[in-house]
Design an enzyme around this catalytic site. Structure first.
Site, PDB file in Angstrom:
ATOM      1  N   ASP A 141       5.571 -12.858 -10.603  1.00 15.04           N
ATOM      2  CA  ASP A 141       5.287 -11.652  -9.830  1.00 15.04           C
ATOM      3  C   ASP A 141       4.369 -11.976  -8.654  1.00 15.04           C
ATOM      4  O   ASP A 141       3.590 -11.139  -8.213  1.00 15.04           O
ATOM      5  CB  ASP A 141       4.645 -10.598 -10.749  1.00 15.04           C
ATOM      6  CG  ASP A 141       4.648  -9.216 -10.108  1.00 15.04           C
ATOM      7  OD1 ASP A 141       3.840  -8.362 -10.536  1.00 15.04           O
ATOM      8  OD2 ASP A 141       5.437  -8.993  -9.163  1.00 15.04           O
ATOM      9  N   LYS A 144       7.149 -13.874  -3.224  1.00 15.29           N
ATOM     10  CA  LYS A 144       8.569 -13.928  -3.640  1.00 15.29           C
ATOM     11  C   LYS A 144       9.236 -15.242  -3.252  1.00 15.29           C
ATOM     12  O   LYS A 144      10.160 -15.668  -3.905  1.00 15.29           O
ATOM     13  CB  LYS A 144       9.326 -12.730  -3.075  1.00 15.29           C
ATOM     14  CG  LYS A 144       8.651 -11.388  -3.410  1.00 15.29           C
ATOM     15  CD  LYS A 144       8.241 -11.285  -4.879  1.00 15.29           C
ATOM     16  CE  LYS A 144       7.210 -10.202  -5.112  1.00 15.29           C
ATOM     17  NZ  LYS A 144       6.546 -10.333  -6.433  1.00 15.29           N
ATOM     18  N   ASP A 169       9.913 -10.237 -11.512  1.00 18.44           N
ATOM     19  CA  ASP A 169       9.808  -8.905 -10.922  1.00 18.44           C
ATOM     20  C   ASP A 169      10.371  -8.928  -9.498  1.00 18.44           C
ATOM     21  O   ASP A 169      10.437  -9.984  -8.857  1.00 18.44           O
ATOM     22  CB  ASP A 169       8.336  -8.453 -10.884  1.00 18.44           C
ATOM     23  CG  ASP A 169       8.202  -6.979 -10.497  1.00 18.44           C
ATOM     24  OD1 ASP A 169       7.158  -6.605  -9.937  1.00 18.44           O
ATOM     25  OD2 ASP A 169       9.158  -6.206 -10.732  1.00 18.44           O
ATOM     26  N   ASN A 170      10.807  -7.780  -8.993  1.00 19.52           N
ATOM     27  CA  ASN A 170      11.148  -7.582  -7.575  1.00 19.52           C
ATOM     28  C   ASN A 170      12.357  -8.367  -7.076  1.00 19.52           C
ATOM     29  O   ASN A 170      12.405  -8.756  -5.906  1.00 19.52           O
ATOM     30  CB  ASN A 170       9.955  -7.949  -6.680  1.00 19.52           C
ATOM     31  CG  ASN A 170       8.684  -7.303  -7.119  1.00 19.52           C
ATOM     32  OD1 ASN A 170       7.734  -7.982  -7.503  1.00 19.52           O
ATOM     33  ND2 ASN A 170       8.657  -5.981  -7.084  1.00 19.52           N
ATOM     34  N   GLU A 199       8.095   0.165  -8.401  1.00 21.54           N
ATOM     35  CA  GLU A 199       6.991   0.880  -9.049  1.00 21.54           C
ATOM     36  C   GLU A 199       6.615   2.163  -8.293  1.00 21.54           C
ATOM     37  O   GLU A 199       6.478   2.171  -7.074  1.00 21.54           O
ATOM     38  CB  GLU A 199       5.748  -0.016  -9.194  1.00 21.54           C
ATOM     39  CG  GLU A 199       5.326  -0.768  -7.973  1.00 21.54           C
ATOM     40  CD  GLU A 199       5.904  -2.162  -7.907  1.00 21.54           C
ATOM     41  OE1 GLU A 199       7.005  -2.384  -8.433  1.00 21.54           O
ATOM     42  OE2 GLU A 199       5.271  -3.025  -7.298  1.00 21.54           O
TER      43      GLU A 199
HETATM   44  C1  LIG Z   1       1.431 -19.243  -4.828  1.00 23.36           C
HETATM   45  C2  LIG Z   1       0.447 -18.356  -5.474  1.00 23.36           C
HETATM   46  N1  LIG Z   1      -0.458 -18.830  -6.355  1.00 23.36           N
HETATM   47  C3  LIG Z   1      -1.337 -17.997  -6.926  1.00 23.36           C
HETATM   48  N2  LIG Z   1      -1.411 -16.667  -6.692  1.00 23.36           N
HETATM   49  C4  LIG Z   1      -0.529 -16.170  -5.810  1.00 23.36           C
HETATM   50  C5  LIG Z   1       0.440 -16.968  -5.182  1.00 23.36           C
HETATM   51  N3  LIG Z   1       1.198 -16.195  -4.375  1.00 23.36           N
HETATM   52  C6  LIG Z   1       0.716 -14.942  -4.488  1.00 23.36           C
HETATM   53  N4  LIG Z   1      -0.329 -14.920  -5.350  1.00 23.36           N
HETATM   54  C7  LIG Z   1      -1.069 -13.737  -5.765  1.00 23.36           C
HETATM   55  O1  LIG Z   1      -0.134 -12.896  -6.456  1.00 23.36           O
HETATM   56  C8  LIG Z   1      -0.169 -11.578  -5.907  1.00 23.36           C
HETATM   57  C9  LIG Z   1       0.964 -11.408  -4.983  1.00 23.36           C
HETATM   58  C10 LIG Z   1       2.008 -10.677  -5.296  1.00 23.36           C
HETATM   59  C11 LIG Z   1       3.144 -10.529  -4.332  1.00 23.36           C
HETATM   60  N5  LIG Z   1       3.860  -9.327  -4.707  1.00 23.36           N
HETATM   61  C12 LIG Z   1       4.469  -8.618  -3.768  1.00 23.36           C
HETATM   62  O2  LIG Z   1       4.479  -8.966  -2.591  1.00 23.36           O
HETATM   63  C13 LIG Z   1       5.097  -7.337  -4.182  1.00 23.36           C
HETATM   64  C14 LIG Z   1       5.456  -6.442  -3.171  1.00 23.36           C
HETATM   65  C15 LIG Z   1       6.035  -5.215  -3.484  1.00 23.36           C
HETATM   66  C16 LIG Z   1       6.416  -4.297  -2.417  1.00 23.36           C
HETATM   67  C17 LIG Z   1       7.635  -3.634  -2.439  1.00 23.36           C
HETATM   68  C18 LIG Z   1       7.999  -2.758  -1.411  1.00 23.36           C
HETATM   69  C19 LIG Z   1       7.123  -2.531  -0.346  1.00 23.36           C
HETATM   70  F1  LIG Z   1       7.449  -1.682   0.637  1.00 23.36           F
HETATM   71  C20 LIG Z   1       5.897  -3.192  -0.323  1.00 23.36           C
HETATM   72  C21 LIG Z   1       5.550  -4.064  -1.343  1.00 23.36           C
HETATM   73  C22 LIG Z   1       6.241  -4.847  -4.827  1.00 23.36           C
HETATM   74  C23 LIG Z   1       5.877  -5.757  -5.839  1.00 23.36           C
HETATM   75  O3  LIG Z   1       6.045  -5.455  -7.155  1.00 23.36           O
HETATM   76  C24 LIG Z   1       5.308  -7.001  -5.531  1.00 23.36           C
HETATM   77  O4  LIG Z   1       5.004  -7.856  -6.560  1.00 23.36           O
HETATM   78  C25 LIG Z   1      -1.487 -11.487  -5.181  1.00 23.36           C
HETATM   79  O5  LIG Z   1      -2.510 -11.180  -6.096  1.00 23.36           O
HETATM   80  C26 LIG Z   1      -1.609 -12.898  -4.623  1.00 23.36           C
HETATM   81  O6  LIG Z   1      -2.945 -13.243  -4.318  1.00 23.36           O
HETATM   82 MG   LIG Z   2       5.893  -7.165  -8.386  1.00 21.65          MG
END
Ligand SMILES: Cc1ncnc2c1ncn2[C@@H]1O[C@H](/C=C/CNC(=O)c2cc(-c3ccc(F)cc3)cc(O)c2O)[C@@H](O)[C@H]1O
Ligand SMILES: [Mg+2]
Length: 214
Positions: A141, A144, A169-170, A199
């Site tokens: 999660d 992406k 997820d997603n 969500e």
């Molecule tokens: C390589 C690496 N290493 C370690 N931590 C890492 C990492 N890469 C990211 N992280 C961590 O994880 C989370 C990031 C989550 C990314 N999730 C999403 O982008 C996401 C977006 C939506 C969404 C949908 C429609 C929209 F219009 C806007 C947003 C829904 C979701 O459910 C998502 O998960 C965040 O806490 C980040 O610091």
């Molecule tokens: Mg997600």
């Protein structure tokens, strides 16, 4: 300075959830995100699918990539049996700080290891850091575009065994096209798509469950 959304989410947990009651923490975050401010937690609808996959797998070792505020971390850990462990990876220190407090409020700190850093750096160290041989369940999660490289890295590091489950997820929104293409066409995985919604919205999204065949 103005608070951040994760700080406001934590405040909502501390105000509305009961200490030591993980389900009340999950409920408090869902209420906050549905009625106050949207946040990218897996949420209640996809969360029910997550619950059923976790319960059926009854995993001993779980890896979560992307902790954010700890919503799915708490949701998963609340279903684990006594001597099982969830390792969750988060590289943003601000989010990690919030997640630690959410996890503590739920009373689940003994089941959860939150490790700060990038998944690509930490995955190769899982065995030496935590004495993990293989993961029974992985919840993807995080960013992406990292789902596919990290899955290949877990394969390379021997962290998956016959029957290990990847739950992503997603896969529709925001979407993980390269991951889906790989996992659905690989003879090493048996995949299943669970249709749901993004969500707290009516937008289509879903979870992809893939069993590693070894
Ligand atoms: C390589 C690496 N290493 C370690 N931590 C890492 C990492 N890469 C990211 N992280 C961590 O994880 C989370 C990031 C989550 C990314 N999730 C999403 O982008 C996401 C977006 C939506 C969404 C949908 C429609 C929209 F219009 C806007 C947003 C829904 C979701 O459910 C998502 O998960 C965040 O806490 C980040 O610091
Ligand atoms: Mg997600």
């Amino acid at each position: 300075t103005r608070s951040t959304r994760p700080q406001r989410l934590l405040a909502a947990v501390q105000k509305n959830a009961t200490r030591g009651d993980p389900r009340s923490v999950v409920r408090a975050i869902d209420q906050f995100c549905r009625h106050k401010e949207w946040a990218m937690n897996v949420g209640d609808e996809k969360g029910c699918i997550l619950d059923s996959v976790v319960s059926e797998a009854n995993p001993t070792y779980v890896l979560e990539l992307g902790t954010y505020c700890g919503y799915s971390t708490v949701r998963i850990a609340s279903l684990l049996s006594p001597n099982s462990k969830l390792i969750t990876v988060e590289f943003n220190p601000e989010y990690a700080k919030i997640a630690r407090q959410v996890i503590a409020w739920a009373g689940l700190q003994d089941k959860i290891h939150l490790v700060e850093g990038a998944s690509g750096d930490l995955i190769p160290k899982m065995q030496e850091m935590f004495g993990v041989k293989t993961f029974d369940l992985v919840f993807l999660d995080h960013w992406k575009d990292r789902y596919l490289p990290d899955t290949k890295l877990m394969e390379k590091c021997g962290l998956l065994r016959k029957g290990s489950i990847l739950l992503a997820d997603n896969v529709i929104c925001p979407g993980t096209p390269d991951y889906l293409e790989y996992i659905r066409n690989s003879p090493q995985y048996e995949s299943q798509y669970f249709k749901s919604h993004l969500e707290y919205t009516k937008v289509e999204d879903g979870l992809e469950k893939s069993v590693f065949l070894g």
